[in-house]
Design an enzyme around this catalytic site. Structure first.
Site, PDB file in Angstrom:
ATOM      1  N   ASP A  24      32.406  37.915  36.519  1.00 51.95           N
ATOM      2  CA  ASP A  24      32.287  37.328  37.854  1.00 51.95           C
ATOM      3  C   ASP A  24      31.671  35.923  37.797  1.00 51.95           C
ATOM      4  O   ASP A  24      30.905  35.614  36.890  1.00 51.95           O
ATOM      5  CB  ASP A  24      31.404  38.259  38.709  1.00 51.95           C
ATOM      6  CG  ASP A  24      31.529  37.949  40.185  1.00 51.95           C
ATOM      7  OD1 ASP A  24      32.469  37.236  40.585  1.00 51.95           O
ATOM      8  OD2 ASP A  24      30.666  38.418  40.946  1.00 51.95           O
ATOM      9  N   GLY A  25      32.003  35.123  38.795  1.00 48.03           N
ATOM     10  CA  GLY A  25      31.342  33.821  38.943  1.00 48.03           C
ATOM     11  C   GLY A  25      32.212  32.634  38.573  1.00 48.03           C
ATOM     12  O   GLY A  25      31.728  31.493  38.559  1.00 48.03           O
ATOM     13  N   HIS A  41      38.659  29.884  36.496  1.00 48.37           N
ATOM     14  CA  HIS A  41      39.330  31.010  35.827  1.00 48.37           C
ATOM     15  C   HIS A  41      39.752  30.622  34.407  1.00 48.37           C
ATOM     16  O   HIS A  41      39.664  31.418  33.477  1.00 48.37           O
ATOM     17  CB  HIS A  41      40.547  31.463  36.644  1.00 48.37           C
ATOM     18  CG  HIS A  41      40.171  32.016  37.991  1.00 48.37           C
ATOM     19  ND1 HIS A  41      39.154  32.946  38.160  1.00 48.37           N
ATOM     20  CD2 HIS A  41      40.654  31.781  39.242  1.00 48.37           C
ATOM     21  CE1 HIS A  41      39.036  33.243  39.440  1.00 48.37           C
ATOM     22  NE2 HIS A  41      39.928  32.549  40.121  1.00 48.37           N
ATOM     23  N   ARG A  75      43.055  37.358  48.036  1.00 45.24           N
ATOM     24  CA  ARG A  75      42.741  35.924  47.861  1.00 45.24           C
ATOM     25  C   ARG A  75      43.940  35.073  48.261  1.00 45.24           C
ATOM     26  O   ARG A  75      45.062  35.581  48.335  1.00 45.24           O
ATOM     27  CB  ARG A  75      42.389  35.678  46.396  1.00 45.24           C
ATOM     28  CG  ARG A  75      41.133  36.430  46.034  1.00 45.24           C
ATOM     29  CD  ARG A  75      40.591  36.005  44.720  1.00 45.24           C
ATOM     30  NE  ARG A  75      39.326  36.717  44.534  1.00 45.24           N
ATOM     31  CZ  ARG A  75      38.357  36.337  43.722  1.00 45.24           C
ATOM     32  NH1 ARG A  75      38.498  35.254  43.010  1.00 45.24           N
ATOM     33  NH2 ARG A  75      37.248  37.025  43.625  1.00 45.24           N
ATOM     34  N   LEU A 135      39.233  46.069  17.272  1.00 46.51           N
ATOM     35  CA  LEU A 135      38.721  46.070  18.649  1.00 46.51           C
ATOM     36  C   LEU A 135      39.843  46.463  19.591  1.00 46.51           C
ATOM     37  O   LEU A 135      40.951  45.943  19.499  1.00 46.51           O
ATOM     38  CB  LEU A 135      38.223  44.662  19.023  1.00 46.51           C
ATOM     39  CG  LEU A 135      37.651  44.530  20.448  1.00 46.51           C
ATOM     40  CD1 LEU A 135      36.231  45.113  20.502  1.00 46.51           C
ATOM     41  CD2 LEU A 135      37.610  43.071  20.911  1.00 46.51           C
ATOM     42  N   ARG A 192      27.577  42.796  34.004  1.00 43.63           N
ATOM     43  CA  ARG A 192      28.115  42.019  35.125  1.00 43.63           C
ATOM     44  C   ARG A 192      27.531  40.615  35.084  1.00 43.63           C
ATOM     45  O   ARG A 192      26.304  40.438  35.046  1.00 43.63           O
ATOM     46  CB  ARG A 192      27.816  42.686  36.468  1.00 43.63           C
ATOM     47  CG  ARG A 192      28.377  41.844  37.612  1.00 43.63           C
ATOM     48  CD  ARG A 192      28.630  42.603  38.872  1.00 43.63           C
ATOM     49  NE  ARG A 192      29.372  41.730  39.787  1.00 43.63           N
ATOM     50  CZ  ARG A 192      30.117  42.132  40.780  1.00 43.63           C
ATOM     51  NH1 ARG A 192      30.245  43.416  41.022  1.00 43.63           N
ATOM     52  NH2 ARG A 192      30.749  41.281  41.548  1.00 43.63           N
TER      53      ARG A 192
HETATM   54  C1  FPP Z   1      35.692  36.659  39.346  1.00 49.20           C
HETATM   55  O1  FPP Z   1      35.375  35.333  39.622  1.00 49.20           O
HETATM   56  C2  FPP Z   1      36.743  36.796  38.402  1.00 49.20           C
HETATM   57  C3  FPP Z   1      38.019  37.225  38.674  1.00 49.20           C
HETATM   58  C4  FPP Z   1      38.563  37.455  39.998  1.00 49.20           C
HETATM   59  C5  FPP Z   1      38.944  37.530  37.622  1.00 49.20           C
HETATM   60  C6  FPP Z   1      38.462  37.322  36.232  1.00 49.20           C
HETATM   61  C7  FPP Z   1      39.466  36.531  35.570  1.00 49.20           C
HETATM   62  C8  FPP Z   1      39.291  35.797  34.474  1.00 49.20           C
HETATM   63  C9  FPP Z   1      38.081  35.729  33.637  1.00 49.20           C
HETATM   64  C10 FPP Z   1      40.408  34.957  34.039  1.00 49.20           C
HETATM   65  C11 FPP Z   1      41.654  35.704  33.976  1.00 49.20           C
HETATM   66  C12 FPP Z   1      41.662  36.680  32.875  1.00 49.20           C
HETATM   67  C13 FPP Z   1      42.802  37.002  32.285  1.00 49.20           C
HETATM   68  C14 FPP Z   1      42.837  37.924  31.128  1.00 49.20           C
HETATM   69  C15 FPP Z   1      44.031  36.412  32.802  1.00 49.20           C
HETATM   70  P1  FPP Z   1      35.360  34.917  41.145  1.00 49.20           P
HETATM   71  O2  FPP Z   1      36.592  34.124  41.389  1.00 49.20           O
HETATM   72  O3  FPP Z   1      35.201  36.127  41.999  1.00 49.20           O
HETATM   73  O4  FPP Z   1      34.093  34.034  41.204  1.00 49.20           O
HETATM   74  P2  FPP Z   1      33.147  33.842  42.473  1.00 49.20           P
HETATM   75  O5  FPP Z   1      32.549  35.183  42.785  1.00 49.20           O
HETATM   76  O6  FPP Z   1      32.145  32.860  41.979  1.00 49.20           O
HETATM   77  O7  FPP Z   1      34.017  33.303  43.560  1.00 49.20           O
END
Ligand code: FPP
Length: 245
Positions: A24-25, A41, A75, A135, A192
């Site tokens: 997250d984040g 991302h 989203r 892994l 997390r």
């Molecule tokens: C949360 O950040 C993360 C996600 C919604 C998806 C996690 C995705 C990745 C790490 C990249 C994609 C991975 C692959 C394998 C394609 P957020 O957008 O909710 O962040 P925020 O809470 O700060 O808005």
């Protein structure tokens, strides 16, 4: 062996064999830098690469990451499509290296509604990494714990209606065998990033006795040193599974 027994064995060694991560984040990391969310991302994928590379050296055998939740469809369409494109890009560019490093890819979640290009890239990546033994990297895609439990309950009802399973045969172990995670032990540790202290519909059934570790660090800044910190904290936890000793 049931999940609790497997978990106890891992706890006995103080080692987390199966680590789950809520990455997250990304959005806040990007906002802090005045960048579009997509860049967050993209940086999140870099963090995932670092962690995948470092995890086996720290004794981790299985990594399960929340890449796209059943709620993420809410989203803006542009962000959803950016995430789907990044997934394909990640799979295409990383598969050779993942395979060379002994990483086997797997998925949980309902892939049937993902764009065709994502489904095809996933099929190729799963085939091309099938021999990995260092892994097991499981991507949770269009995954939600509640949706997974409902899918399992529907399968069970069909089995019972068809007379293939009797109600008396239904227990926790049997039910767990119908979940997307049937081939995985329960996670020992759930990490997390970015400070929120909730499960957000991730591995609800499987996390019953999982140790939780939260860091304020945004996922794109997460590195092997954070994984190491989490594993150290895990090693000092006293896992009692509801008993007193
Ligand atoms: C949360 O950040 C993360 C996600 C919604 C998806 C996690 C995705 C990745 C790490 C990249 C994609 C991975 C692959 C394998 C394609 P957020 O957008 O909710 O962040 P925020 O809470 O700060 O808005």
């Amino acid at each position: 062996m049931d999940g609790v027994t497997q978990g106890k064995e891992a706890a006995g060694s103080g080692r987390a064999r199966h680590v789950a991560i809520i990455m997250d984040g990304n959005g806040r990391w990007a906002a802090q830098r005045g960048l579009p969310r997509e860049d967050g991302h993209r940086a999140g994928i870099e963090a995932l690469r670092r962690v995948v590379r470092g995890a086996p050296n720290l004794g981790v055998e299985m990594l399960t990451v929340y890449a796209f939740s059943t709620e993420n469809w809410r989203r803006p369409a542009s962000e959803v499509s950016a995430l789907m494109s990044l997934l394909v890009e990640f799979l295409e560019s990383e598969t050779p290296e993942l395979a060379a490093e002994g990483v086997r890819l797997a998925t949980i979640g309902d892939l049937s509604v993902l764009p065709q290009a994502s489904q095809e890239a996933l099929r190729r990546a799963l085939t091309n990494t099938a021999g990995g033994e260092r892994l097991l990297l499981t991507l949770a895609l269009n995954y939600g714990g509640r949706a997974e439990i409902v899918r399992a309950a529907k399968k069970l009802v069909r089995f019972v209606q068809a007379g293939r399973v009797s109600l008396g045969a239904v227990d926790e172990q049997m039910f767990a065998s119908l979940l997307d995670t049937h081939a995985l032990p329960d996670p020992d540790l759930l990490i997390r990033a970015s400070g929120e202290e909730r499960l957000s519909n991730f591995l609800l059934w499987q996390s019953a006795y999982t140790e939780l570790w939260v860091t304020d660090t945004f996922w794109p800044d997460f590195g092997v040193e954070h994984l190491q910190q989490a594993l150290l904290a895990f090693a000092s936890r006293d896992r009692r599974y509801g008993s007193h000793s």
